[in-house]
Design an enzyme around this catalytic site. Structure first.
Site, PDB file in Angstrom:
ATOM      1  N   TYR A  82       0.840  -1.214   0.000  1.00  0.00           N
ATOM      2  CA  TYR A  82       0.000   0.000   0.000  1.00  0.00           C
ATOM      3  C   TYR A  82       0.873   1.263   0.000  1.00  0.00           C
ATOM      4  O   TYR A  82       1.884   1.336   0.696  1.00  0.00           O
ATOM      5  CB  TYR A  82      -0.957   0.011   1.203  1.00  0.00           C
ATOM      6  CG  TYR A  82      -2.133  -0.941   1.041  1.00  0.00           C
ATOM      7  CD1 TYR A  82      -2.384  -1.605  -0.158  1.00  0.00           C
ATOM      8  CD2 TYR A  82      -3.010  -1.170   2.094  1.00  0.00           C
ATOM      9  CE1 TYR A  82      -3.464  -2.470  -0.298  1.00  0.00           C
ATOM     10  CE2 TYR A  82      -4.087  -2.041   1.965  1.00  0.00           C
ATOM     11  CZ  TYR A  82      -4.303  -2.690   0.756  1.00  0.00           C
ATOM     12  OH  TYR A  82      -5.374  -3.548   0.626  1.00  0.00           O
ATOM     13  N   ARG A 113     -16.847   5.022  -6.155  1.00  0.00           N
ATOM     14  CA  ARG A 113     -17.577   5.141  -7.437  1.00  0.00           C
ATOM     15  C   ARG A 113     -19.073   5.336  -7.221  1.00  0.00           C
ATOM     16  O   ARG A 113     -19.744   5.960  -8.038  1.00  0.00           O
ATOM     17  CB  ARG A 113     -17.350   3.886  -8.295  1.00  0.00           C
ATOM     18  CG  ARG A 113     -15.957   3.775  -8.867  1.00  0.00           C
ATOM     19  CD  ARG A 113     -15.914   2.763 -10.015  1.00  0.00           C
ATOM     20  NE  ARG A 113     -16.342   1.435  -9.602  1.00  0.00           N
ATOM     21  CZ  ARG A 113     -17.416   0.798 -10.070  1.00  0.00           C
ATOM     22  NH1 ARG A 113     -18.207   1.363 -10.960  1.00  0.00           N
ATOM     23  NH2 ARG A 113     -17.706  -0.421  -9.657  1.00  0.00           N
ATOM     24  N   TRP A 127     -13.679  -5.752   0.886  1.00  0.00           N
ATOM     25  CA  TRP A 127     -12.957  -4.548   0.439  1.00  0.00           C
ATOM     26  C   TRP A 127     -13.766  -3.725  -0.565  1.00  0.00           C
ATOM     27  O   TRP A 127     -14.669  -4.248  -1.214  1.00  0.00           O
ATOM     28  CB  TRP A 127     -11.571  -4.865  -0.070  1.00  0.00           C
ATOM     29  CG  TRP A 127     -11.336  -5.772  -1.250  1.00  0.00           C
ATOM     30  CD1 TRP A 127     -11.077  -7.105  -1.207  1.00  0.00           C
ATOM     31  CD2 TRP A 127     -11.241  -5.405  -2.638  1.00  0.00           C
ATOM     32  NE1 TRP A 127     -10.839  -7.581  -2.469  1.00  0.00           N
ATOM     33  CE2 TRP A 127     -10.927  -6.567  -3.365  1.00  0.00           C
ATOM     34  CE3 TRP A 127     -11.384  -4.198  -3.332  1.00  0.00           C
ATOM     35  CZ2 TRP A 127     -10.760  -6.576  -4.757  1.00  0.00           C
ATOM     36  CZ3 TRP A 127     -11.227  -4.195  -4.710  1.00  0.00           C
ATOM     37  CH2 TRP A 127     -10.913  -5.379  -5.407  1.00  0.00           C
ATOM     38  N   LEU A 138     -17.745   0.696  -0.825  1.00  0.00           N
ATOM     39  CA  LEU A 138     -18.442   1.780  -1.533  1.00  0.00           C
ATOM     40  C   LEU A 138     -17.968   1.838  -2.986  1.00  0.00           C
ATOM     41  O   LEU A 138     -18.015   2.898  -3.625  1.00  0.00           O
ATOM     42  CB  LEU A 138     -18.170   3.122  -0.820  1.00  0.00           C
ATOM     43  CG  LEU A 138     -18.532   3.164   0.668  1.00  0.00           C
ATOM     44  CD1 LEU A 138     -18.120   4.504   1.294  1.00  0.00           C
ATOM     45  CD2 LEU A 138     -20.027   2.910   0.881  1.00  0.00           C
ATOM     46  N   GLY A 139     -17.489   0.706  -3.462  1.00  0.00           N
ATOM     47  CA  GLY A 139     -16.974   0.684  -4.835  1.00  0.00           C
ATOM     48  C   GLY A 139     -15.785   1.621  -5.005  1.00  0.00           C
ATOM     49  O   GLY A 139     -15.578   2.172  -6.089  1.00  0.00           O
TER      50      GLY A 139
HETATM   51  P1  NAP Z   1     -14.317   2.269  -0.144  1.00  0.00           P
HETATM   52  O1  NAP Z   1     -14.853   2.601   1.211  1.00  0.00           O
HETATM   53  O2  NAP Z   1     -15.176   1.546  -1.109  1.00  0.00           O
HETATM   54  O3  NAP Z   1     -13.828   3.601  -0.890  1.00  0.00           O
HETATM   55  C1  NAP Z   1     -13.161   4.593  -0.186  1.00  0.00           C
HETATM   56  C2  NAP Z   1     -13.205   5.870  -1.023  1.00  0.00           C
HETATM   57  O4  NAP Z   1     -14.555   6.323  -1.050  1.00  0.00           O
HETATM   58  C3  NAP Z   1     -12.363   6.963  -0.398  1.00  0.00           C
HETATM   59  O5  NAP Z   1     -11.715   7.665  -1.432  1.00  0.00           O
HETATM   60  C4  NAP Z   1     -13.391   7.812   0.300  1.00  0.00           C
HETATM   61  O6  NAP Z   1     -13.001   9.163   0.422  1.00  0.00           O
HETATM   62  C5  NAP Z   1     -14.568   7.701  -0.652  1.00  0.00           C
HETATM   63  N1  NAP Z   1     -15.816   8.014   0.046  1.00  0.00           N
HETATM   64  C6  NAP Z   1     -16.300   7.487   1.193  1.00  0.00           C
HETATM   65  N2  NAP Z   1     -17.468   8.058   1.530  1.00  0.00           N
HETATM   66  C7  NAP Z   1     -17.735   8.963   0.556  1.00  0.00           C
HETATM   67  C8  NAP Z   1     -18.800   9.882   0.341  1.00  0.00           C
HETATM   68  N3  NAP Z   1     -19.841   9.958   1.185  1.00  0.00           N
HETATM   69  N4  NAP Z   1     -18.745  10.667  -0.762  1.00  0.00           N
HETATM   70  C9  NAP Z   1     -17.719  10.590  -1.627  1.00  0.00           C
HETATM   71  N5  NAP Z   1     -16.649   9.746  -1.464  1.00  0.00           N
HETATM   72  C10 NAP Z   1     -16.672   8.944  -0.389  1.00  0.00           C
HETATM   73  O7  NAP Z   1     -13.043   1.429   0.145  1.00  0.00           O
HETATM   74  P2  NAP Z   1     -11.568   1.264  -0.513  1.00  0.00           P
HETATM   75  O8  NAP Z   1     -10.708   2.364  -0.024  1.00  0.00           O
HETATM   76  O9  NAP Z   1     -11.662   1.065  -1.973  1.00  0.00           O
HETATM   77  O10 NAP Z   1     -11.168  -0.105   0.152  1.00  0.00           O
HETATM   78  C11 NAP Z   1     -11.220  -0.225   1.582  1.00  0.00           C
HETATM   79  C12 NAP Z   1     -10.069  -1.017   2.068  1.00  0.00           C
HETATM   80  O11 NAP Z   1     -10.137  -2.336   1.530  1.00  0.00           O
HETATM   81  C13 NAP Z   1      -8.671  -0.527   1.655  1.00  0.00           C
HETATM   82  O12 NAP Z   1      -8.201   0.527   2.471  1.00  0.00           O
HETATM   83  C14 NAP Z   1      -7.863  -1.780   1.859  1.00  0.00           C
HETATM   84  O13 NAP Z   1      -7.547  -1.932   3.229  1.00  0.00           O
HETATM   85  C15 NAP Z   1      -8.832  -2.865   1.417  1.00  0.00           C
HETATM   86  N6  NAP Z   1      -8.629  -3.312   0.021  1.00  0.00           N
HETATM   87  C16 NAP Z   1      -8.240  -4.584  -0.187  1.00  0.00           C
HETATM   88  C17 NAP Z   1      -8.062  -5.060  -1.463  1.00  0.00           C
HETATM   89  C18 NAP Z   1      -7.633  -6.477  -1.681  1.00  0.00           C
HETATM   90  O14 NAP Z   1      -7.274  -6.846  -2.803  1.00  0.00           O
HETATM   91  N7  NAP Z   1      -7.649  -7.298  -0.662  1.00  0.00           N
HETATM   92  C19 NAP Z   1      -8.285  -4.216  -2.582  1.00  0.00           C
HETATM   93  C20 NAP Z   1      -8.706  -2.918  -2.334  1.00  0.00           C
HETATM   94  C21 NAP Z   1      -8.885  -2.471  -1.040  1.00  0.00           C
HETATM   95  P3  NAP Z   1     -12.885   9.859   1.892  1.00  0.00           P
HETATM   96  O15 NAP Z   1     -11.557   9.464   2.444  1.00  0.00           O
HETATM   97  O16 NAP Z   1     -12.980  11.308   1.572  1.00  0.00           O
HETATM   98  O17 NAP Z   1     -14.030   9.365   2.738  1.00  0.00           O
END
Ligand code: NAP
Length: 296
Positions: free
Chosen positions: A53, A213, A206, A209-210
């Site tokens: 990361y 997206r 993981w 919230l897409g």
């Molecule tokens: P996510 O929660 O789907 O997306 C997070 C993104 O959404 C951030 O940029 C966040 O910005 C934005 N967001 C959240 N609430 C929002 C809102 N109300 N309006 C607009 N934007 C909003 O999760 P993710 O970061 O993609 O993944 C979460 C975790 O999963 C990662 O940190 C990692 O630990 C894990 N992961 C694992 C894998 C794997 O292959 N195992 C792959 C990907 C991710 P803000 O910071 O401004 O809230």
């Protein structure tokens, strides 16, 4: 001898915090400590990392915060991943690839321990399925690192159900980390969530919230899903984000969504979903919007 037969004993917090985007948050050390404290105050005790990361930098940023506030460590569980070899300035691989050899897994675990300023990792996941994985040899690596007290539990991420079973037969796995959201529903049909439910091993989820997206995309699926979700969210008196987490939490495998938010309010919206239980009609209304057709 550590007990390798009881992987179910580690209880992850219902909502997990993910650190994939930590390097984008531009937080100094006191702000990183505050972010961790806020997560803990909300009941988020499990923190999800990976060696790669932030181009191999995120673990060290988190570790700096733990070094500044070492008392926090005892209140949290540290999860990390290894197995992806990502080309980077300090890693001049010829190409990105996967490696689950004993030497690579051991080197990455020991590096994560150093970067996170901890003596033990609560859970380590193999990040992606390595087609060259020798399950018996990898199980021996798991056992050796657990016997040395460096890793308490093991799991995988993004593995098929049969890949999970292959390794799980050799060494008990605690969990599988999968992608699932109102925009990405593959895990409902590919057998991985069925397997989690069958084995009673709660999956980690993981990009719930897409990856954001859900809020910003203008493609037909995202527009349909938002339109379907808005009246349901209003009826429950919650935000779109909270409803998206509640949709995941409704699955009987009892998933642990991993929030990727760097904002306290983003963490709170995830935790708020623990108080929302969708009925089948609300859940399927979102499924129908995501798929673009009704149930068969
Ligand atoms: P996510 O929660 O789907 O997306 C997070 C993104 O959404 C951030 O940029 C966040 O910005 C934005 N967001 C959240 N609430 C929002 C809102 N109300 N309006 C607009 N934007 C909003 O999760 P993710 O970061 O993609 O993944 C979460 C975790 O999963 C990662 O940190 C990692 O630990 C894990 N992961 C694992 C894998 C794997 O292959 N195992 C792959 C990907 C991710 P803000 O910071 O401004 O809230």
């Amino acid at each position: 001898m550590p007990d390798r037969t009881a992987p179910g004993r580690l209880a992850l917090s219902p909502i997990v915090a993910g650190l994939w985007r930590l390097t984008e948050w531009n937080l100094d050390v006191p702000a990183r400590v505050r972010w961790i404290e806020q997560a803990l105050e909300l009941g988020i005790r499990t923190f999800d990392h990976a060696d790669i990361y932030g181009d191999y930098r995120a673990e060290a940023l988190f570790g700096e915060a733990l070094k500044a506030a070492p008392a926090l460590r005892q209140h949290m569980q540290l999860v990390t991943k290894c197995g992806i070899c990502l080309r980077s300035h300090d890693r001049p691989y010829r190409l990105n690839h996967y490696d689950t050899s004993a030497s690579h897994v051991r080197a990455q675990v020991e590096q994560s321990l150093r970067k996170l300023h901890t003596e033990r990792l609560d859970l380590v996941l193999i990040h992606r399925p390595d087609y060259l994985m020798d399950a018996g040899a990898l199980a021996q690596t798991f056992a050796a690192l657990s016997d040395e007290g460096k890793v308490a539990h093991w799991g995988v991420s993004n593995h098929s159900a049969s890949q999970f079973a292959l390794l799980h037969r050799q060494h008990p796995l605690l969990t599988q980390q999968l992608e699932l959201s109102v925009l990405q529903m593959g895990a409902l049909d590919d057998g991985t969530l069925d397997q989690a439910q069958q084995l009673g091993l709660r999956p980690m989820i993981w990009s719930p919230l897409g990856g954001g997206r859900l809020f910003r995309d203008d493609d037909a699926q995202a527009v349909r899903v938002r339109q379907a979700m808005q009246p349901i969210a209003a009826r429950h008196g919650v935000s779109l984000a909270t409803l998206a987490y509640a949709w995941i939490l409704r699955h009987p495998s009892r998933p642990h969504p991993i929030t990727g938010s760097g904002r306290r309010e983003g963490l709170r919206e995830a935790v708020a979903a623990l108080d929302v239980r969708l009925d089948a009609e609300d859940w399927y209304a979102i499924w129908v919007a995501s798929k673009g057709h009704g149930v068969p």
